[in-house]
Design an enzyme around this catalytic site. Sequence first.
Site, PDB file in Angstrom:
ATOM      1  N   LYS A  41       4.929 -14.363   1.527  1.00  0.00           N
ATOM      2  CA  LYS A  41       4.901 -15.134   0.279  1.00  0.00           C
ATOM      3  C   LYS A  41       6.318 -15.047  -0.276  1.00  0.00           C
ATOM      4  O   LYS A  41       6.562 -14.569  -1.387  1.00  0.00           O
ATOM      5  CB  LYS A  41       3.865 -14.513  -0.669  1.00  0.00           C
ATOM      6  CG  LYS A  41       3.626 -15.297  -1.945  1.00  0.00           C
ATOM      7  CD  LYS A  41       2.921 -16.624  -1.737  1.00  0.00           C
ATOM      8  CE  LYS A  41       2.989 -17.435  -3.030  1.00  0.00           C
ATOM      9  NZ  LYS A  41       2.473 -18.797  -2.885  1.00  0.00           N
ATOM     10  N   ASP A  93      -5.006  -7.508   5.025  1.00  0.00           N
ATOM     11  CA  ASP A  93      -6.309  -7.003   4.559  1.00  0.00           C
ATOM     12  C   ASP A  93      -7.170  -8.179   4.109  1.00  0.00           C
ATOM     13  O   ASP A  93      -8.331  -8.314   4.506  1.00  0.00           O
ATOM     14  CB  ASP A  93      -6.105  -6.014   3.407  1.00  0.00           C
ATOM     15  CG  ASP A  93      -7.429  -5.594   2.793  1.00  0.00           C
ATOM     16  OD1 ASP A  93      -8.315  -5.166   3.554  1.00  0.00           O
ATOM     17  OD2 ASP A  93      -7.599  -5.736   1.563  1.00  0.00           O
ATOM     18  N   ASP A 146      -0.837 -18.286   1.385  1.00  0.00           N
ATOM     19  CA  ASP A 146      -1.872 -19.111   0.750  1.00  0.00           C
ATOM     20  C   ASP A 146      -2.225 -20.304   1.646  1.00  0.00           C
ATOM     21  O   ASP A 146      -3.397 -20.619   1.877  1.00  0.00           O
ATOM     22  CB  ASP A 146      -1.457 -19.551  -0.677  1.00  0.00           C
ATOM     23  CG  ASP A 146      -0.027 -20.061  -0.781  1.00  0.00           C
ATOM     24  OD1 ASP A 146       0.723 -19.978   0.222  1.00  0.00           O
ATOM     25  OD2 ASP A 146       0.359 -20.553  -1.864  1.00  0.00           O
ATOM     26  N   TYR A 157       0.823  -1.214   0.000  1.00  0.00           N
ATOM     27  CA  TYR A 157       0.000   0.000   0.000  1.00  0.00           C
ATOM     28  C   TYR A 157       0.861   1.269   0.000  1.00  0.00           C
ATOM     29  O   TYR A 157       0.395   2.333   0.401  1.00  0.00           O
ATOM     30  CB  TYR A 157      -0.896   0.038   1.246  1.00  0.00           C
ATOM     31  CG  TYR A 157      -2.126  -0.837   1.195  1.00  0.00           C
ATOM     32  CD1 TYR A 157      -2.061  -2.172   0.816  1.00  0.00           C
ATOM     33  CD2 TYR A 157      -3.378  -0.325   1.550  1.00  0.00           C
ATOM     34  CE1 TYR A 157      -3.195  -2.975   0.797  1.00  0.00           C
ATOM     35  CE2 TYR A 157      -4.520  -1.117   1.532  1.00  0.00           C
ATOM     36  CZ  TYR A 157      -4.417  -2.446   1.158  1.00  0.00           C
ATOM     37  OH  TYR A 157      -5.547  -3.235   1.148  1.00  0.00           O
ATOM     38  N   ASP A 200     -10.665 -10.178   6.090  1.00  0.00           N
ATOM     39  CA  ASP A 200     -12.025 -10.392   5.575  1.00  0.00           C
ATOM     40  C   ASP A 200     -12.403 -11.866   5.747  1.00  0.00           C
ATOM     41  O   ASP A 200     -13.546 -12.191   6.095  1.00  0.00           O
ATOM     42  CB  ASP A 200     -12.148 -10.000   4.092  1.00  0.00           C
ATOM     43  CG  ASP A 200     -12.659  -8.560   3.894  1.00  0.00           C
ATOM     44  OD1 ASP A 200     -12.342  -7.694   4.738  1.00  0.00           O
ATOM     45  OD2 ASP A 200     -13.362  -8.305   2.894  1.00  0.00           O
TER      46      ASP A 200
HETATM   47  C1  IPM Z   1      -9.809  -2.150   5.080  1.00  0.00           C
HETATM   48  C2  IPM Z   1     -10.233  -1.716   3.691  1.00  0.00           C
HETATM   49  C3  IPM Z   1      -9.224  -0.738   3.110  1.00  0.00           C
HETATM   50  C4  IPM Z   1      -7.860  -1.398   3.113  1.00  0.00           C
HETATM   51  C5  IPM Z   1      -9.561  -0.248   1.695  1.00  0.00           C
HETATM   52  C6  IPM Z   1     -10.920   0.341   1.647  1.00  0.00           C
HETATM   53  C7  IPM Z   1      -8.518   0.678   1.152  1.00  0.00           C
HETATM   54  O1  IPM Z   1     -10.418  -2.816   2.855  1.00  0.00           O
HETATM   55  O2  IPM Z   1      -9.649  -1.294   5.965  1.00  0.00           O
HETATM   56  O3  IPM Z   1      -9.672  -3.349   5.297  1.00  0.00           O
HETATM   57  O4  IPM Z   1      -7.571  -2.213   2.228  1.00  0.00           O
HETATM   58  O5  IPM Z   1      -7.084  -1.087   4.004  1.00  0.00           O
HETATM   59 MN    MN Z   2     -10.249  -4.691   3.862  1.00  0.00          MN
END
Ligand code: IPM
Ligand code: MN
Length: 347
Positions: free
Chosen positions: A182, A239, A215, A132, A243
């Site tokens: 990775k 990130d 992975d 990032y 999720d």
């Molecule tokens: C998170 C989000 C952000 C990230 C995006 C919206 C840029 O997905 O906070 O997890 O990837 O950091």
């Molecule tokens: Mn995210």
Amino acid sequence: MVHRIALLPGDGVGPEVVAEARKALDALGLAAEWVELDWGSAYYHRHGRMMPDGAVEVVRAYDAVLMGAVGDPSVPDHVTLWGLLLPIRQQLDLWANVRPGRLLPGIPCPLAGRGPKDVDMLFLRENSEGEYSGVGGRAHQGLHHEVAIETSVFTREGTERVLRLAFDLAEERRGLLTSATKSNASRYGYVLWDEVVEEVAGGFPGVRVERVLVDALAARMVRDPASLDVVVASNLFADILTDLAAALQGGMGMAASANLAPGSDAPGVFEPVHGSAPDIAGQGIANPCGAIWSASLMLEHLGEAEAAATLMAALATVCCKGPRTRDVGGTATTRQVGDAVAAAAGA
Ligand code: IPM
Ligand code: MN
Ligand code: NAD
């Protein structure tokens, strides 16, 4: 002591969930002075930018920021995120993103036969660099030989500080640290990361550390989540993994996060892991639990340990007994869940 808190509701379901988090904090009788910042996509349509000049300095004057989410189908995502969230994280140097991956009792788990005792992980995400970093560019735009370059940046200092914190967190928990990279395919940044893991590990004899390819780790989170305690990973990898962790803890609406700069006086930014959820925005059905949990993390970092625990206990009670929103098996609205948490927190 009066805490000065900036509320940044943002877009989509952001304002809906943040309102419930604030309600819970008010129910605790917290001495707080609030300011609401109207930055986001609507602001963009009025002013041609996501937030005003000097916005980061405005935020810096507060003790903490409680944020919803940003992102709207009417503005490209890289414009919204690079216009607001990412500059705030990067310019305040909020290098540590702490994300609990814990399933609360009463919330359905998508893994057959698993429950709260199986899903209790803590993710630490490097939050300032890596994939990032924003370094790159495009050449020959629109032509057939167009090129796009996106460069990851890993510094020894940036890697070391997040790994040290990861070891500290593992020491406070069950003593297992899993570092995900990775470094088989990518042979520079993640190899440096792995080397720093080995170096820092020497100072933490009480922590068992393992290096796992990201992975394989994704598969293990599904197959055997109970084998994980603290997980540390780069900006992009964590990130994605968080999720997945959110899904294991009941869904996107459950997961919380804290963006922190340990050792500095920069304000932390506390936000649910989910985005603006345009598919359900405006319907009053978004799950506010991730936002409320984030508010509890905020209280912890404001030095209000007792209030933080009270709020977390109230959230856990409501998750267990209901009301719950439909994404976690209930029928309640966002507000009904928020009211129930506020009632439990204020009782
Ligand atoms: C998170 C989000 C952000 C990230 C995006 C919206 C840029 O997905 O906070 O997890 O990837 O950091
Ligand atoms: Mn995210
Ligand atoms: P998302 O998290 O907004 O939504 C993914 C799925 O989860 C959707 O089906 C949504 O309905 C569901 N969901 C999310 N939050 C929920 C909640 N509180 N309760 C119940 N269900 C919930 O991710 P996305 O769809 O990839 O992104 C939508 C927008 O949000 C994009 O513009 C993206 O860039 C942005 N985004 C912003 C942030 C942030 O500001 N922190 C984080 C992630 C995504």
